[in-house]
Motif scaffolding. Structure first.
Motif, PDB file in Angstrom:
ATOM      1  N   ASN A 171      55.492  25.896  15.822  1.00 35.39           N
ATOM      2  CA  ASN A 171      54.822  24.608  16.029  1.00 35.39           C
ATOM      3  C   ASN A 171      53.659  24.737  17.012  1.00 35.39           C
ATOM      4  OD1 ASN A 171      56.587  23.293  14.279  1.00 35.39           O
ATOM      5  ND2 ASN A 171      58.034  22.779  15.912  1.00 35.39           N
TER       6      ASN A 171
ATOM      7  N   ASN B 145      66.594  27.128  22.603  1.00 38.02           N
ATOM      8  CA  ASN B 145      65.139  27.222  22.595  1.00 38.02           C
ATOM      9  C   ASN B 145      64.673  27.836  23.916  1.00 38.02           C
ATOM     10  OD1 ASN B 145      62.406  26.977  22.291  1.00 38.02           O
ATOM     11  ND2 ASN B 145      62.384  24.754  22.077  1.00 38.02           N
TER      12      ASN B 145
ATOM     13  N   LEU C 174      57.395  29.913   6.855  1.00 38.24           N
ATOM     14  CA  LEU C 174      57.316  28.486   7.174  1.00 38.24           C
ATOM     15  C   LEU C 174      55.927  28.080   7.643  1.00 38.24           C
ATOM     16  CD1 LEU C 174      58.843  25.787   7.545  1.00 38.24           C
ATOM     17  CD2 LEU C 174      59.434  26.555   9.857  1.00 38.24           C
TER      18      LEU C 174
ATOM     19  N   HIS D 135      56.863  35.017   8.637  1.00 45.20           N
ATOM     20  CA  HIS D 135      56.870  33.589   8.967  1.00 45.20           C
ATOM     21  C   HIS D 135      56.426  32.769   7.753  1.00 45.20           C
ATOM     22  CE1 HIS D 135      57.227  35.003  13.100  1.00 45.20           C
ATOM     23  NE2 HIS D 135      56.150  35.734  12.918  1.00 45.20           N
TER      24      HIS D 135
ATOM     25  N   LYS E 231      62.967  28.351   6.109  1.00 44.60           N
ATOM     26  CA  LYS E 231      63.613  27.800   7.293  1.00 44.60           C
ATOM     27  C   LYS E 231      63.171  28.594   8.523  1.00 44.60           C
ATOM     28  CE  LYS E 231      65.970  24.902   4.809  1.00 44.60           C
ATOM     29  NZ  LYS E 231      65.670  23.442   4.844  1.00 44.60           N
ATOM     30  N   PRO E 232      63.140  27.947   9.702  1.00 41.68           N
ATOM     31  CA  PRO E 232      62.675  28.663  10.902  1.00 41.68           C
ATOM     32  C   PRO E 232      63.620  29.762  11.349  1.00 41.68           C
ATOM     33  CG  PRO E 232      63.479  26.482  11.472  1.00 41.68           C
ATOM     34  CD  PRO E 232      63.441  26.536   9.976  1.00 41.68           C
TER      35      PRO E 232
ATOM     36  N   GLU F  66      61.134  28.313  15.743  1.00 41.25           N
ATOM     37  CA  GLU F  66      60.548  27.063  15.256  1.00 41.25           C
ATOM     38  C   GLU F  66      59.575  26.479  16.273  1.00 41.25           C
ATOM     39  OE1 GLU F  66      62.002  22.765  13.375  1.00 41.25           O
ATOM     40  OE2 GLU F  66      63.406  24.030  14.495  1.00 41.25           O
TER      41      GLU F  66
END
Length: 576
Positions: free
Chosen positions: A437, A490, A397, A395, A426-427, A433
């Motif tokens: 978060n 998602n 990011l 990860h 990039k995720p 992503e």
């Protein structure tokens, strides 16, 4: 096992260890002629023990509070309760039968750590906590007679919360049914009593009309209606009154716990309460809010136990407990448990592929290595630096987001982020992503510790150096993540990032006004600036300086009383 016949005369009661409801039961004394062999052996041991010198008075005085709590703690062995539903509500004596074989699991709940009061006693001491509890049990609506103690309506003890004595008695408006049994798992769901089945329809109508007065009217008649309590809990939270919000959540949990089925035992672990049933959802919402309130109070171990309970309720994890359980484990310093949980817990993906577990396992290993007395204990395991390096490979990011959120202001981070691997990360997928978060929002505070910043920096520099020699390693890790999070949608969109945040946005009074009155009545209300006009000068002392919106909302509740101010501001008022 020995079957003993109780004496017909001269029965003597002895106190037994309480169940998780902490109630006392009485067991009849066994006849002198029927003593099991185990008792004989124990008597011999006691005789031998008499020869040993007793502990000094000084050592007894120095006995720590932790050891005292351990002695008073509830047994970890699960207990199967044979109790009628009405006995739970009235607080009658409960008979308990120890199970012959208990189920062990990483999600097993430790009841002595579940309540915040026990953890606060360890932090602040018993005198401080007892003083606060005494203040809580003296509401402004009750006048205490000097020298007379007011009898509480809820003398019974519950597993999740400690109800104050001034709460009204449980109205028995809900119960829990056993839906089915599959293997060793029992599936339950909440149901309303037929006599109050219309209450939920009234609530839905009031909610759709944004009529808070109608919801308050429901609470006036049914003070333990779960959805109404959770609605006021949200309003209190957004108006900045977090303690009132926490009280409403605890009241909801108390009512829902009173409705538990006799076979629903959180200490046993063989239950499922599916979120798909609408009437089960308030319990998930209340328990999740209670978990966050415990964390806000600094009771991280209690929050961990609540999170374990939440995760065990439904294997689908509808509230995302899996994305914060590692945080509570780190804050409560349960590092070994976290490693055990990552190894034993079963889910669709390996836990170490999720960003929160990738970094949290490295942090847990770091503290275990630091506190280890013997280095050879961790010789066969990956080091904390290696685990952190692997987490950054999986990860990349996360690094830039942590630097911005924590924030990490050292100039060396600017140089590290200039590297293409971290700077242009990039995720890969919407699901990944989203969970990144959530991780950053929930865990960013951990990266304010200097020792963890050094660990992260060392691992980041090793990643950069490693990629200079072999850039294919980054591609290999990217393929692993693409396979683990392959969906183009998602899959975690039902989890809000704000639900995992420590900060709560507050709404100004003018935005709460439409919810304070019925539809079409907002234009009859005076302007906000008039509400804070000169007439507020003569308000009771309990109201002065408080949020106007919160005071208005709180005044709608039937159990709140600010005193009678008709004779001026110099009258003696009850404490709120």
């Amino acid at each position: 096992m020995y079957v003993l016949t109780p004496l017909q005369e001269d029965e003597v009661h002895t106190d037994q260890t309480a169940s998780y409801t902490e109630q006392k039961q009485y067991v009849k004394k066994k006849p002198n002629g029927a003593v099991p062999e185990t008792n004989k052996k124990s008597k011999k041991k006691k005789k031998k023990g008499k020869a040993e010198p007793p502990a000094s008075a000084k050592s007894r005085d120095e006995k720590s509070l932790d050891s005292i709590l351990e002695d008073l703690a509830i047994e970890k062995r699960p207990m199967q309760k044979s109790v009628h539903q009405n006995d739970r509500a009235t607080g009658k004596e409960i008979q308990t039968i120890e199970m012959t074989a208990g189920t062990s699991s990483v999600l097993a709940i430790d009841p002595k750590h579940l309540k915040a009061e026990n953890e606060m006693r360890r932090i602040f001491g018993s005198k401080v906590v007892d003083s606060l509890e005494n203040q809580r049990n003296m509401p402004g609506t009750s006048r205490q007679v000097r020298g007379v103690r007011r009898a509480g309506l809820n003398p019974r003890r519950t597993l999740l919360v400690s109800p104050p004595g001034f709460w009204p008695a449980w109205d028995k408006s809900m119960s829990m049914d056993l839906v089915e049994t599959k293997g060793s798992l029992k599936y339950f769901r909440y149901v309303y009593d037929p006599s109050v089945s219309h209450v939920q329809e009234l609530f839905e109508a009031a909610k759709s009309a944004n009529d808070l007065n109608a919801i308050a009217a429901i609470l006036a008649k049914y003070p333990y209606h779960p959805d109404s309590l959770l609605t006021f809990a949200d309003l209190f939270k957004y108006s900045g009154e977090h303690q009132s919000s926490a009280d409403a959540v605890e009241k909801c949990l108390f009512a829902l716990e009173c409705a538990w089925h006799p076979l629903f035992n959180p200490l046993q672990g063989n239950y499922q309460l599916k979120y798909s049933h609408d009437l089960n959802k308030p319990f998930f919402t209340a328990l999740f809010g209670h978990m966050k309130n415990l964390d806000r109070r600094g009771c991280h171990r209690s929050a961990l136990e609540a999170c374990k309970f939440l995760l065990s309720l439904d294997s689908d994890d509808p509230k995302g407990a899996l994305f914060c359980i590692d945080y509570f484990a780190l804050r409560s310093q349960q590092y070994k448990w976290l490693e055990q949980f990552a190894e034993e817990y079963q889910c669709d993906n390996s836990l170490w592929l999720f960003p929160n577990f990738s970094f949290s396992l490295a942090i847990a290993r770091f503290y275990l290595e630091r506190d280890a007395e013997d280095v050879s204990d961790h010789a066969d395991k990956s080091t904390a630096v290696d685990l952190m390096k692997q987490a950054l490979m999986l990860h990349p990011l996360v690094l830039s987001k942590i630097v911005d959120k924590a924030p990490l202001k050292d100039s060396s981070w600017t140089q590290i982020l200039k590297n293409a691997f971290f700077g242009s990360a990039k995720p890969g997928s919407p699901s990944l992503e989203h969970v990144i978060n959530i991780y950053v929002e929930r865990h960013y505070i951990m990266w304010r510790f200097p020792e963890l910043q050094n660990l992260l920096k060392e691992a980041a520099l090793l990643v950069i150096e490693s990629l200079k020699h072999d850039s294919r390693e980054a591609q290999d890790w990217a393929c692993v993540m693409k396979e683990a999070f392959s969906s183009e949608k998602n899959e975690y969109s039902h989890l809000l990032v704000s639900d995992f945040s420590d900060t709560t946005p507050s709404l100004p009074p003018e935005e709460l006004r439409p919810f304070m009155v019925g539809p079409g009545m907002a234009h009859d209300m005076p302007p906000v600036e008039q509400e804070a006009g000169p007439e507020r000068i003569h308000a009771p002392l309990e109201v002065v300086g408080r949020n106007a919106a919160r005071v208005f909302l709180e005044s709608l509740l039937p159990w709140v009383n600010y005193g009678d101010n008709r004779h001026g501001g110099n009258d003696q008022h009850d404490d709120d």
